[in-house]
Design a protein around this motif. Structure first.
Motif, PDB file in Angstrom:
ATOM      1  N   GLY A 433      20.773 -52.198-106.235  1.00 18.39           N
ATOM      2  CA  GLY A 433      19.588 -52.894-106.724  1.00 18.39           C
ATOM      3  C   GLY A 433      19.101 -53.881-105.688  1.00 18.39           C
ATOM      4  N   PHE A 434      17.815 -53.897-105.434  1.00 13.30           N
ATOM      5  CA  PHE A 434      17.275 -54.898-104.516  1.00 13.30           C
ATOM      6  C   PHE A 434      15.895 -55.335-105.000  1.00 13.30           C
ATOM      7  CE2 PHE A 434      16.435 -50.691-102.797  1.00 13.30           C
ATOM      8  CZ  PHE A 434      15.089 -50.725-102.494  1.00 13.30           C
ATOM      9  N   SER A 435      15.722 -56.631-105.056  1.00 14.65           N
ATOM     10  CA  SER A 435      14.417 -57.183-105.419  1.00 14.65           C
ATOM     11  C   SER A 435      13.976 -58.112-104.300  1.00 14.65           C
ATOM     12  CB  SER A 435      14.482 -57.936-106.750  1.00 14.65           C
ATOM     13  OG  SER A 435      15.324 -59.056-106.681  1.00 14.65           O
ATOM     14  N   PHE A 436      12.679 -58.200-104.113  1.00 13.14           N
ATOM     15  CA  PHE A 436      12.170 -58.988-102.990  1.00 13.14           C
ATOM     16  C   PHE A 436      10.758 -59.474-103.285  1.00 13.14           C
ATOM     17  CE2 PHE A 436      11.528 -54.492-102.324  1.00 13.14           C
ATOM     18  CZ  PHE A 436      10.183 -54.388-102.017  1.00 13.14           C
ATOM     19  N   ASN A 437      10.375 -60.523-102.581  1.00 15.90           N
ATOM     20  CA  ASN A 437       9.024 -61.074-102.627  1.00 15.90           C
ATOM     21  C   ASN A 437       8.487 -61.134-101.214  1.00 15.90           C
ATOM     22  OD1 ASN A 437       9.757 -61.741-105.336  1.00 15.90           O
ATOM     23  ND2 ASN A 437      10.518 -63.730-104.651  1.00 15.90           N
ATOM     24  N   VAL A 438       7.167 -61.235-101.088  1.00 13.12           N
ATOM     25  CA  VAL A 438       6.519 -61.431 -99.790  1.00 13.12           C
ATOM     26  C   VAL A 438       5.596 -62.632 -99.913  1.00 13.12           C
ATOM     27  CG1 VAL A 438       5.161 -60.408 -97.946  1.00 13.12           C
ATOM     28  CG2 VAL A 438       6.582 -58.939 -99.390  1.00 13.12           C
ATOM     29  N   GLN A 439       5.694 -63.550 -98.964  1.00 12.29           N
ATOM     30  CA  GLN A 439       4.925 -64.799 -98.980  1.00 12.29           C
ATOM     31  C   GLN A 439       4.155 -64.910 -97.669  1.00 12.29           C
ATOM     32  OE1 GLN A 439       5.411 -67.548-101.440  1.00 12.29           O
ATOM     33  NE2 GLN A 439       3.618 -68.446-100.496  1.00 12.29           N
ATOM     34  N   THR A 440       2.907 -65.380 -97.713  1.00 11.66           N
ATOM     35  CA  THR A 440       2.147 -65.607 -96.478  1.00 11.66           C
ATOM     36  C   THR A 440       1.770 -67.077 -96.361  1.00 11.66           C
ATOM     37  OG1 THR A 440       0.014 -65.131 -97.527  1.00 11.66           O
ATOM     38  CG2 THR A 440       1.183 -63.289 -96.520  1.00 11.66           C
ATOM     39  N   SER A 441       1.443 -67.491 -95.136  1.00  9.63           N
ATOM     40  CA  SER A 441       1.008 -68.862 -94.887  1.00  9.63           C
ATOM     41  C   SER A 441      -0.275 -68.835 -94.071  1.00  9.63           C
ATOM     42  CB  SER A 441       2.090 -69.636 -94.131  1.00  9.63           C
ATOM     43  OG  SER A 441       2.252 -69.094 -92.824  1.00  9.63           O
ATOM     44  N   GLY A 442      -0.832 -70.005 -93.834  1.00  9.87           N
ATOM     45  CA  GLY A 442      -2.076 -70.093 -93.072  1.00  9.87           C
ATOM     46  C   GLY A 442      -3.221 -69.459 -93.831  1.00  9.87           C
ATOM     47  N   GLN A 443      -4.052 -68.693 -93.104  1.00  8.54           N
ATOM     48  CA  GLN A 443      -5.192 -68.022 -93.729  1.00  8.54           C
ATOM     49  C   GLN A 443      -4.873 -66.583 -94.131  1.00  8.54           C
ATOM     50  OE1 GLN A 443      -7.677 -68.755 -90.295  1.00  8.54           O
ATOM     51  NE2 GLN A 443      -8.917 -70.232 -91.436  1.00  8.54           N
ATOM     52  N   ALA A 444      -3.631 -66.168 -93.902  1.00  9.30           N
ATOM     53  CA  ALA A 444      -3.257 -64.789 -94.196  1.00  9.30           C
ATOM     54  C   ALA A 444      -3.112 -64.587 -95.699  1.00  9.30           C
ATOM     55  CB  ALA A 444      -1.949 -64.442 -93.493  1.00  9.30           C
ATOM     56  N   VAL A 445      -3.631 -63.480 -96.187  1.00 13.53           N
ATOM     57  CA  VAL A 445      -3.453 -63.087 -97.584  1.00 13.53           C
ATOM     58  C   VAL A 445      -3.057 -61.618 -97.633  1.00 13.53           C
ATOM     59  CG1 VAL A 445      -5.118 -64.763 -98.468  1.00 13.53           C
ATOM     60  CG2 VAL A 445      -5.884 -62.450 -97.905  1.00 13.53           C
ATOM     61  N   ILE A 446      -2.357 -61.253 -98.689  1.00  9.45           N
ATOM     62  CA  ILE A 446      -1.945 -59.874 -98.914  1.00  9.45           C
ATOM     63  C   ILE A 446      -3.037 -59.186 -99.731  1.00  9.45           C
ATOM     64  CG2 ILE A 446      -0.184 -58.385 -99.942  1.00  9.45           C
ATOM     65  CD1 ILE A 446       1.727 -60.844 -99.683  1.00  9.45           C
ATOM     66  N   THR A 447      -3.610 -58.151 -99.184  1.00 13.55           N
ATOM     67  CA  THR A 447      -4.674 -57.432 -99.899  1.00 13.55           C
ATOM     68  C   THR A 447      -4.187 -56.159-100.571  1.00 13.55           C
ATOM     69  OG1 THR A 447      -5.304 -56.229 -97.902  1.00 13.55           O
ATOM     70  CG2 THR A 447      -6.410 -58.329 -98.317  1.00 13.55           C
ATOM     71  N   GLU A 448      -2.998 -55.692-100.177  1.00 15.31           N
ATOM     72  CA  GLU A 448      -2.446 -54.497-100.801  1.00 15.31           C
ATOM     73  C   GLU A 448      -0.939 -54.526-100.653  1.00 15.31           C
ATOM     74  OE1 GLU A 448      -4.098 -50.197-100.691  1.00 15.31           O
ATOM     75  OE2 GLU A 448      -2.609 -50.280 -99.060  1.00 15.31           O
ATOM     76  N   ALA A 449      -0.247 -54.074-101.680  1.00 13.85           N
ATOM     77  CA  ALA A 449       1.207 -53.944-101.623  1.00 13.85           C
ATOM     78  C   ALA A 449       1.578 -52.646-102.333  1.00 13.85           C
ATOM     79  CB  ALA A 449       1.883 -55.131-102.287  1.00 13.85           C
ATOM     80  N   VAL A 450       2.273 -51.767-101.641  1.00 12.70           N
ATOM     81  CA  VAL A 450       2.593 -50.453-102.176  1.00 12.70           C
ATOM     82  C   VAL A 450       4.069 -50.167-101.921  1.00 12.70           C
ATOM     83  CG1 VAL A 450       2.144 -47.982-102.031  1.00 12.70           C
ATOM     84  CG2 VAL A 450       0.258 -49.596-101.760  1.00 12.70           C
ATOM     85  N   LEU A 451       4.762 -49.721-102.946  1.00 12.29           N
ATOM     86  CA  LEU A 451       6.123 -49.224-102.800  1.00 12.29           C
ATOM     87  C   LEU A 451       6.110 -47.713-102.928  1.00 12.29           C
ATOM     88  CD1 LEU A 451       8.204 -51.689-104.983  1.00 12.29           C
ATOM     89  CD2 LEU A 451       8.062 -51.616-102.502  1.00 12.29           C
ATOM     90  N   TYR A 452       6.845 -47.033-102.049  1.00  8.32           N
ATOM     91  CA  TYR A 452       7.050 -45.613-102.199  1.00  8.32           C
ATOM     92  C   TYR A 452       8.501 -45.297-101.863  1.00  8.32           C
ATOM     93  CZ  TYR A 452       4.883 -46.522 -97.594  1.00  8.32           C
ATOM     94  OH  TYR A 452       4.480 -47.086 -96.411  1.00  8.32           O
ATOM     95  N   ASN A 453       8.819 -44.023-101.832  1.00 11.21           N
ATOM     96  CA  ASN A 453      10.206 -43.602-101.709  1.00 11.21           C
ATOM     97  C   ASN A 453      11.019 -43.977-102.939  1.00 11.21           C
ATOM     98  OD1 ASN A 453      12.332 -42.330-100.514  1.00 11.21           O
ATOM     99  ND2 ASN A 453      13.035 -44.105 -99.398  1.00 11.21           N
ATOM    100  N   MET A 454      10.342 -44.207-104.040  1.00 14.06           N
ATOM    101  CA  MET A 454      11.010 -44.430-105.313  1.00 14.06           C
ATOM    102  C   MET A 454       9.995 -44.118-106.391  1.00 14.06           C
ATOM    103  SD  MET A 454      10.954 -48.543-105.159  1.00 14.06           S
ATOM    104  CE  MET A 454      11.443 -48.454-103.437  1.00 14.06           C
TER     105      MET A 454
END
Length: 634
Positions: A433-454
């Motif tokens: 089991g593995f769980s994770f988060n992604v965090q950005t700083s500055g002006q960067a933003v996450i516009t898409e997040a996709v998991l595959y291979n599961m």
């Protein structure tokens, strides 16, 4: 529940403004344990429900105490395995003895107090036993003695605004104890323990606060009229003080602590609400030295029997995953507390570390919480620009990633893709089991997040067992912004994230590096990207705290492990740069050219190739990006 509000401390001492820190504290050693002589159940106004009951006789009538059915749900006492001998003062706080505790100085005599408490998650609905400690000072002469009575009331609410009333909404009925005639004990303290459940005073005990948080009021008296409720405070007595800790059940706060400093047998909101913050070097929080036990809500539930059919079998795998992923829906589906049925490592939480003990119980029948030897594991989650051989086909084979923290250029109006990889750095190991988060700083933003291979499936179905690549079931809570959280992949019977014999059949496994491709994020805007271990942890089939974890490259000294929940590395795991945008306005233009020219021949932010000087090479880099838009988010 308890009322919370901000309070400002204004003064010191015990006659003080609301929320002030009391200074009259000292260390005290233990004396002896005393057992109640008789007990009684009271009406809320303090008058009797009936006559006194002989405590020992009541225990015999019931057939003994009900400790086997009890759960320590709040521990501000810290006892040895016998439940009554205080320990930890020396090892946890550097005090002279294991049993050393704090008390007010013996000129204070605060015999009426109210303090907050929060029971541990998974507590029972009834308080069945209370353990406590108090100093019995009297006139200070240990040759003298006095009758001792203690009254205890449990409330749903305690006021932390210091405006009063101190406590409200009493739960159940108060209890009274007579401890007999006690010798005065200046300089040491007594401990007591009362088994409410054993007395059959109420059907089960005192109701616990529904949300686990409430207040407990303690009165220490020299006389008490059972039938009129009239009482006289002890000549001089006060509860002992200690703190809760992360490795013990329950918690409490430094504010509020209500103490009857003027001995009026009532609380004055103007002067008798204290804040213990910073009052002693250790523990960090301070309150009445008590422990609260509740009935065990898991009584009758077979741990690891996630589908509640009475046996632990392979059919419990799917309900176990549902309990970890969505405990609210699990309760609806199985009408069982998931902390009882699925908390297989007995940690008081539901996460990926419950998968291994479930499998161990399934294989051996040894039951939940059984310790078994861990195996060395080392895991790295990292980001790379390299990933799918065909970016438009998530089933295409993976290409070899670069094993560095990537720096990506954002000199266009489109987001850039970063691929997420997992690398098991010891051969023939697997992560369940593995769980994770992604965090950005500055002006960067996450516009898409996709998991595959599961398989990402909203409904809980055994179809995940047929996953051809071994990784199973993830919750994708992605969305635009600076944080993506809630990704959790689990495998029960499949090999999970493996670099063993099953890995070669996965096109997302890269043999050159031993890493497996998990998915990708897309980033716009300049800034840094950080990976975090998620709130479900990263677990193998072995015990917590799980494998050693690296996030990206270069943080190996951070000492993270699979149980470092919601924690990231000390350095960025990727950097999104807008090359040439020196003033941060997301456009490379004459303003940036002016900054470069002002630094020409020197070092500075315009040293775009990081060679130590701003020169014609840096000018060429900037001009190559001139008039480009730097990944601006629309």
């Amino acid at each position: 529940m308890k009322t919370e509000a901000a309070v400002v401390a204004f003064a010191v001492g015990l006659s003080m403004a609301p929320g002030a820190t009391p200074q009259h504290l000292r260390q005290v050693e233990p004396g002896m344990h005393v057992t109640p002589v008789k007990v009684a159940l009271l009406n809320p106004d303090g008058t009797a429900q009936g006559d006194w009951i002989d405590y020992q006789q009541a225990l015999k009538q019931r057939g003994g105490a009900c400790s086997m059915d009890e759960l320590l749900s709040y521990d501000c006492f810290q006892a040895d395995t016998d439940g009554i001998t205080p320990i930890g003062g020396d090892t946890d706080c550097g005090l002279p003895m294991p049993s050393t505790r704090w008390s007010f100085t013996d000129d204070q005599c605060i015999s009426l107090t109210a303090d907050d408490f929060t029971l541990k998650p998974g507590h029972g609905d009834t308080i069945t036993r209370i353990t406590g400690a108090f100093e019995w000072i009297g006139d200070g002469n240990p040759a003298n003695s006095e009758n001792c009575f203690i009254l205890i009331r449990i409330y749903d609410d305690i006021d932390s605004t210091c405006s009063g009333p101190a406590v409200s909404n009493i739960l159940g009925l108060p209890i009274a104890m007579s401890l007999g005639n006690l010798q005065y004990s200046p300089g040491f303290y007594y401990t007591f323990d009362v088994d409410i459940c054993a007395l059959l005073l109420t059907p089960n005990g005192i109701p616990a606060p529904t949300d686990g948080s409430g207040g407990v009021q303690i009165s220490i008296l020299q006389s008490y009229n059972l039938f009129t409720g009239a009482s006289t405070p002890a000549t001089c007595a006060q509860p002992m003080l200690w703190g809760t800790a992360a490795n013990r059940p329950g918690s409490q706060s430094n504010l509020p602590y209500w103490g009857d400093a003027d001995h009026s047998n009532a609380f004055d909101p103007g002067t008798e609400c204290f804040d213990f913050t910073g009052s002693v070097p250790c523990p960090d929080n301070l309150g009445n030295m008590i422990a609260l036990y509740t009935n065990d809500p898991c009584d009758g539930v077979v741990c690891a029997d996630a589908n509640a059919d009475g046996v632990v079998f392979i059919t419990d795998a799917e309900p176990l995953i549902e309990a970890i992923q969505d405990p609210v829906q699990y309760v609806i589906d199985y009408a069982t507390d998931p902390l009882c049925s699925s908390d297989t490592d007995l940690s008081g939480d539901l996460n990926n570390f419950d998968i291994g003990p479930f499998l161990h119980d399934l294989d051996t029948g040894m039951g939940c919480g059984t310790n078994y030897a861990p195996s060395p594991q080392s895991v790295r989650l990292f980001l790379a620009e390299e990933g799918l051989s065909d970016p438009n086909d998530e089933f295409s084979a993976a290409v070899t990633p670069q094993l560095v923290n990537p720096e990506i250029s954002l000199n266009n109006a489109f987001p850039k893709r970063l691929y997420l990889w997992i690398d098991l750095e010891i051969a023939n190991t697997e992560i369940k089991g593995f769980s994770f988060n992604v965090q950005t700083s500055g002006q960067a933003v996450i516009t898409e997040a996709v998991l595959y291979n599961m398989l990402i499936i909203p409904a809980f179905s055994l179809t995940w067992n047929s996953s051809p690549y071994g990784l199973v079931q993830a919750t994708d809570t992605s969305g635009n912004g600076t944080r993506w959280s809630g990704a959790n992949a689990m495998a029960v019977f499949e090999p999970g994230a493996s670099n063993g014999m099953f890995a070669v059949s996965d096109p997302h496994y890269n043999a050159a590096t031993g890493a497996r491709l998990l998915g990708h994020i897309e980033v716009q805007g300049s800034g840094e990207v950080f990976l975090e271990i998620g709130d479900k942890g990263i677990a193998s089939v072995y015990d917590s705290p799980g494998p050693d974890i690296s996030l990206g490259f270069g943080d190996e000294a951070d000492g993270l492990n699979g149980a470092s929940y919601n924690t990231g590395s000390s350095m960025a795991d990727a950097t999104a740069r807008c090359v040439g945008d020196l003033n941060g306005d997301l456009v490379v233009d004459t303003a940036d050219l002016g900054i470069l020219l002002s630094q020409f021949g020197m070092s500075g932010s315009a040293d775009l190739n990081n060679d130590g000087a701003v020169d014609t090479a840096d000018l060429g880099i900037l001009l190559a990006q001139f008039n480009t838009t730097c990944g601006a988010v629309i």
